[in-house]
Design a protein around this motif. Sequence first.
Motif, PDB file in Angstrom:
ATOM      1  N   GLU A 173     -30.030 -10.757 -17.734  1.00 15.69           N
ATOM      2  CA  GLU A 173     -31.088 -10.837 -16.726  1.00 15.69           C
ATOM      3  C   GLU A 173     -30.621 -11.601 -15.493  1.00 15.69           C
ATOM      4  OE1 GLU A 173     -34.727 -12.240 -18.473  1.00 15.69           O
ATOM      5  OE2 GLU A 173     -34.929 -10.483 -19.771  1.00 15.69           O
ATOM      6  N   LEU A 174     -29.819 -12.638 -15.691  1.00 14.15           N
ATOM      7  CA  LEU A 174     -29.267 -13.363 -14.548  1.00 14.15           C
ATOM      8  C   LEU A 174     -28.341 -12.457 -13.739  1.00 14.15           C
ATOM      9  CD1 LEU A 174     -28.648 -15.913 -12.876  1.00 14.15           C
ATOM     10  CD2 LEU A 174     -26.898 -16.495 -14.585  1.00 14.15           C
ATOM     11  N   ILE A 175     -27.481 -11.729 -14.416  1.00 12.89           N
ATOM     12  CA  ILE A 175     -26.540 -10.840 -13.739  1.00 12.89           C
ATOM     13  C   ILE A 175     -27.279  -9.720 -13.010  1.00 12.89           C
ATOM     14  CG2 ILE A 175     -24.762  -9.099 -14.210  1.00 12.89           C
ATOM     15  CD1 ILE A 175     -23.659 -11.133 -16.321  1.00 12.89           C
ATOM     16  N   GLU A 176     -28.331  -9.191 -13.625  1.00 13.77           N
ATOM     17  CA  GLU A 176     -29.132  -8.166 -12.958  1.00 13.77           C
ATOM     18  C   GLU A 176     -29.867  -8.743 -11.755  1.00 13.77           C
ATOM     19  OE1 GLU A 176     -31.520  -6.761 -16.186  1.00 13.77           O
ATOM     20  OE2 GLU A 176     -29.780  -5.923 -17.239  1.00 13.77           O
ATOM     21  N   HIS A 177     -30.382  -9.961 -11.894  1.00  9.02           N
ATOM     22  CA  HIS A 177     -31.069 -10.628 -10.788  1.00  9.02           C
ATOM     23  C   HIS A 177     -30.140 -10.793  -9.587  1.00  9.02           C
ATOM     24  CE1 HIS A 177     -33.501 -13.545  -8.575  1.00  9.02           C
ATOM     25  NE2 HIS A 177     -32.477 -14.390  -8.611  1.00  9.02           N
ATOM     26  N   LEU A 178     -28.892 -11.141  -9.856  1.00  3.19           N
ATOM     27  CA  LEU A 178     -27.913 -11.321  -8.781  1.00  3.19           C
ATOM     28  C   LEU A 178     -27.239 -10.009  -8.384  1.00  3.19           C
ATOM     29  CD1 LEU A 178     -26.251 -14.635 -10.045  1.00  3.19           C
ATOM     30  CD2 LEU A 178     -27.939 -14.388  -8.196  1.00  3.19           C
ATOM     31  N   ASP A 179     -27.545  -8.956  -9.132  1.00  3.41           N
ATOM     32  CA  ASP A 179     -27.008  -7.611  -8.888  1.00  3.41           C
ATOM     33  C   ASP A 179     -25.486  -7.624  -8.817  1.00  3.41           C
ATOM     34  OD1 ASP A 179     -27.115  -4.877  -8.576  1.00  3.41           O
ATOM     35  OD2 ASP A 179     -27.308  -4.960  -6.379  1.00  3.41           O
ATOM     36  N   LEU A 180     -24.883  -8.182  -9.867  1.00  5.95           N
ATOM     37  CA  LEU A 180     -23.427  -8.307  -9.927  1.00  5.95           C
ATOM     38  C   LEU A 180     -22.816  -7.065 -10.561  1.00  5.95           C
ATOM     39  CD1 LEU A 180     -23.174 -11.989 -11.203  1.00  5.95           C
ATOM     40  CD2 LEU A 180     -23.241 -11.184  -8.824  1.00  5.95           C
ATOM     41  N   THR A 181     -21.792  -6.527  -9.915  1.00  5.92           N
ATOM     42  CA  THR A 181     -21.028  -5.413 -10.462  1.00  5.92           C
ATOM     43  C   THR A 181     -19.543  -5.714 -10.285  1.00  5.92           C
ATOM     44  OG1 THR A 181     -21.152  -4.234  -8.352  1.00  5.92           O
ATOM     45  CG2 THR A 181     -22.841  -3.712 -10.002  1.00  5.92           C
ATOM     46  N   ASP A 182     -18.701  -4.858 -10.882  1.00  2.00           N
ATOM     47  CA  ASP A 182     -17.258  -5.076 -10.833  1.00  2.00           C
ATOM     48  C   ASP A 182     -16.945  -6.501 -11.277  1.00  2.00           C
ATOM     49  OD1 ASP A 182     -14.710  -4.112 -10.490  1.00  2.00           O
ATOM     50  OD2 ASP A 182     -14.626  -4.516  -8.338  1.00  2.00           O
ATOM     51  N   LEU A 183     -17.489  -6.854 -12.421  1.00  2.00           N
ATOM     52  CA  LEU A 183     -17.661  -8.226 -12.881  1.00  2.00           C
ATOM     53  C   LEU A 183     -16.652  -8.595 -13.961  1.00  2.00           C
ATOM     54  CD1 LEU A 183     -19.567 -10.797 -13.281  1.00  2.00           C
ATOM     55  CD2 LEU A 183     -20.878  -9.344 -14.840  1.00  2.00           C
ATOM     56  N   VAL A 184     -16.195  -9.853 -13.910  1.00  2.00           N
ATOM     57  CA  VAL A 184     -15.430 -10.454 -15.000  1.00  2.00           C
ATOM     58  C   VAL A 184     -16.320 -11.496 -15.668  1.00  2.00           C
ATOM     59  CG1 VAL A 184     -13.451 -11.890 -15.629  1.00  2.00           C
ATOM     60  CG2 VAL A 184     -13.196 -10.112 -13.890  1.00  2.00           C
ATOM     61  N   VAL A 185     -16.379 -11.488 -16.994  1.00  2.00           N
ATOM     62  CA  VAL A 185     -17.116 -12.513 -17.728  1.00  2.00           C
ATOM     63  C   VAL A 185     -16.117 -13.327 -18.543  1.00  2.00           C
ATOM     64  CG1 VAL A 185     -19.374 -11.400 -17.791  1.00  2.00           C
ATOM     65  CG2 VAL A 185     -17.697 -10.819 -19.542  1.00  2.00           C
ATOM     66  N   ILE A 186     -16.293 -14.642 -18.507  1.00  2.00           N
ATOM     67  CA  ILE A 186     -15.403 -15.576 -19.185  1.00  2.00           C
ATOM     68  C   ILE A 186     -16.249 -16.498 -20.054  1.00  2.00           C
ATOM     69  CG2 ILE A 186     -13.716 -17.427 -18.885  1.00  2.00           C
ATOM     70  CD1 ILE A 186     -13.023 -16.265 -16.162  1.00  2.00           C
ATOM     71  N   GLY A 187     -15.856 -16.704 -21.300  1.00  2.00           N
ATOM     72  CA  GLY A 187     -16.620 -17.584 -22.168  1.00  2.00           C
ATOM     73  C   GLY A 187     -15.736 -18.450 -23.037  1.00  2.00           C
ATOM     74  N   HIS A 188     -16.137 -19.709 -23.182  1.00  2.00           N
ATOM     75  CA  HIS A 188     -15.436 -20.652 -24.054  1.00  2.00           C
ATOM     76  C   HIS A 188     -16.272 -20.908 -25.295  1.00  2.00           C
ATOM     77  CE1 HIS A 188     -14.480 -25.010 -25.187  1.00  2.00           C
ATOM     78  NE2 HIS A 188     -13.413 -24.323 -25.532  1.00  2.00           N
ATOM     79  N   SER A 189     -15.671 -20.832 -26.469  1.00  2.00           N
ATOM     80  CA  SER A 189     -16.314 -21.209 -27.722  1.00  2.00           C
ATOM     81  C   SER A 189     -17.587 -20.383 -27.953  1.00  2.00           C
ATOM     82  CB  SER A 189     -16.601 -22.719 -27.719  1.00  2.00           C
ATOM     83  OG  SER A 189     -16.870 -23.188 -29.008  1.00  2.00           O
ATOM     84  N   THR A 190     -18.759 -21.014 -28.018  1.00  2.00           N
ATOM     85  CA  THR A 190     -20.009 -20.264 -28.146  1.00  2.00           C
ATOM     86  C   THR A 190     -20.171 -19.290 -26.986  1.00  2.00           C
ATOM     87  OG1 THR A 190     -21.048 -22.147 -29.253  1.00  2.00           O
ATOM     88  CG2 THR A 190     -22.520 -20.473 -28.337  1.00  2.00           C
ATOM     89  N   GLY A 191     -19.780 -19.718 -25.798  1.00  2.00           N
ATOM     90  CA  GLY A 191     -19.849 -18.850 -24.631  1.00  2.00           C
ATOM     91  C   GLY A 191     -18.971 -17.621 -24.763  1.00  2.00           C
ATOM     92  N   GLY A 192     -17.888 -17.730 -25.527  1.00  2.00           N
ATOM     93  CA  GLY A 192     -17.060 -16.565 -25.787  1.00  2.00           C
ATOM     94  C   GLY A 192     -17.810 -15.513 -26.573  1.00  2.00           C
ATOM     95  N   GLY A 193     -18.590 -15.960 -27.551  1.00  2.00           N
ATOM     96  CA  GLY A 193     -19.439 -15.026 -28.279  1.00  2.00           C
ATOM     97  C   GLY A 193     -20.502 -14.424 -27.382  1.00  2.00           C
ATOM     98  N   GLU A 194     -21.065 -15.259 -26.524  1.00  2.00           N
ATOM     99  CA  GLU A 194     -22.113 -14.797 -25.613  1.00  2.00           C
ATOM    100  C   GLU A 194     -21.609 -13.697 -24.688  1.00  2.00           C
ATOM    101  OE1 GLU A 194     -24.972 -17.696 -23.790  1.00  2.00           O
ATOM    102  OE2 GLU A 194     -23.889 -17.121 -21.976  1.00  2.00           O
ATOM    103  N   VAL A 195     -20.420 -13.873 -24.100  1.00  2.00           N
ATOM    104  CA  VAL A 195     -19.940 -12.855 -23.164  1.00  2.00           C
ATOM    105  C   VAL A 195     -19.491 -11.594 -23.883  1.00  2.00           C
ATOM    106  CG1 VAL A 195     -19.341 -14.556 -21.405  1.00  2.00           C
ATOM    107  CG2 VAL A 195     -17.560 -13.765 -22.990  1.00  2.00           C
ATOM    108  N   VAL A 196     -18.978 -11.724 -25.101  1.00  2.00           N
ATOM    109  CA  VAL A 196     -18.623 -10.539 -25.874  1.00  2.00           C
ATOM    110  C   VAL A 196     -19.869  -9.721 -26.194  1.00  2.00           C
ATOM    111  CG1 VAL A 196     -17.831  -9.785 -28.158  1.00  2.00           C
ATOM    112  CG2 VAL A 196     -16.446 -11.369 -26.824  1.00  2.00           C
ATOM    113  N   ARG A 197     -20.922 -10.372 -26.642  1.00  2.00           N
ATOM    114  CA  ARG A 197     -22.152  -9.624 -26.934  1.00  2.00           C
ATOM    115  C   ARG A 197     -22.765  -9.051 -25.668  1.00  2.00           C
ATOM    116  NH1 ARG A 197     -25.906 -10.676 -31.868  1.00  2.00           N
ATOM    117  NH2 ARG A 197     -23.940  -9.804 -32.661  1.00  2.00           N
ATOM    118  N   TYR A 198     -22.754  -9.836 -24.594  1.00  2.00           N
ATOM    119  CA  TYR A 198     -23.278  -9.323 -23.324  1.00  2.00           C
ATOM    120  C   TYR A 198     -22.511  -8.073 -22.896  1.00  2.00           C
ATOM    121  CZ  TYR A 198     -23.615  -8.364 -18.447  1.00  2.00           C
ATOM    122  OH  TYR A 198     -23.737  -7.675 -17.270  1.00  2.00           O
TER     123      TYR A 198
END
Length: 273
Positions: free
Chosen positions: A79-104
């Motif tokens: 929802e944050l990414i859609e709100h900011l209308d981000l495309t051509d995007l890289v997502v980076i996550g550490h630890s729990t955040g790594g799981g978050e970006v993989v699921r996203y």
Amino acid sequence: MPTFTTSDGTEIYYTDWGTGKPVVLSHGWPLSSDAWAVESKLLADAGYRAIAHDRRGHGRSTNTDRGHDMDTYARDLAELIEHLDLTDLVVIGHSTGGGEVVRYAAQHGTGRVRKVVTAGAVPPIMVRSEANPEGTPIEAFDGIRAGVLADRSQFYKDLAVPFYGFNREGAAVSQGLIDDFQRQGMLAGLAAAYECVKVFSETDFTEDLKALDVPILLAHGSDDQIVPIAAAAEKSIGLVSDGTLKVYEGAPHGIAGEYQKALIADILAFIAD
């Protein structure tokens, strides 16, 4: 300060630095977007737009006891990414955040995400079971929950030591990093800190990893005492279709010092067009 309100009324704080192609960074437990401050600054300096958010219940986001499950975390990010209308995007996550970006990326990111980076990430699944004998025993996570309830201020100071590998012989101990780990941890609500332990330890990301259709860099320290590599990146690399495993010899879980310098350089090389 920039904030965004999710569909269930949770206010999410985020930083937004620089211009150019977007990079979104998701932090580990029990931290906040502050954990990515150096990386965000250097990404912005390199010509990227670096966005880092505080997960619900953490940092400066709403101190809520609701929605502490990985599906909701990934939905908040979507929802944050859609709100900011981000495309051509890289997502980076550490630890729990790594799981978050993989699921996203697997469940929400089609058409938006071009690359994924994880560091010391929890996928495929942390907790030990018959199917995952390399995992961490449930008793270890029970101990984390007990520490959070009993005296989380001291617990975070104690946890920072193995987190950054300061318990290893010859380690250059930084009291500042220990204090900052505690500071960020204490910004997390008690309910969020407690409930997130189950989220990061028991969520199974196997199908998310299999579903990824973009390149992923799996970075992991060989001496990670929090998320041991044998049950994490070394398994994840066998589940993704376009993955690169980068092992940092002797590096801990926490991103700091020489590990941080090397990781930033590798991230910039990996996400460059």
